[in-house]
Design a protein around this motif. Sequence first.
Motif: not given
Length: 185
Positions: A115, A166, A169-171, A182-184
């Motif tokens: 990241d 990555t 926004g470091n997602r 995804t984490d978001g």
Amino acid sequence: MTLDPEGNLLIADSRCARIWKLDAVTNLVSALDVKAPCVGSGPVFPDRADCEVTAFARDRKGMIAFAVSTGHILRLQPDGTTISLAGKESSAPSFQEFRDGNNATFKRPDSMAFDDEGNLYVADTENARIRKVTPSGYVSTVMGTGVQALRPGLNGAIGKPRSLITLPGNRLAFISENAIVTDGP
């Protein structure tokens, strides 16, 4: 695959247990002389038939990290030597000896990505987790429960994560059991 700071392409060849370098200027291919914990005296791993390079990543500053199948996450130094970033070797089946922290264990890391802050994220495939390795080497689990579910997201399970990247926004995004996760939003 990843690029080194000089723009040369580095390729992990797990079948031949080598790291190949494609020179950006000459287009010549050569084996990189890497000395790692599971490496004998050069780029081939004669002492360990079970040792394969499984993943590469490069951060913004040009640092190259790679994972080997024995559970080590290593940093490649300019002289070809390596230093350990994280991971302790484990011969136990996947879920019997999982650990976070400074004595973390990894099982068959598939891919890695940095990241913007220099943290390394690892798709710890056989442990069914996404792991974060800080620049100091501390390991924590950021996604996954260790359950290799057929449907990612069910009760926190993520299946066997692969192809981790990555995003802005470091997602994080990765593939798991034929789904993109995804984490978001």
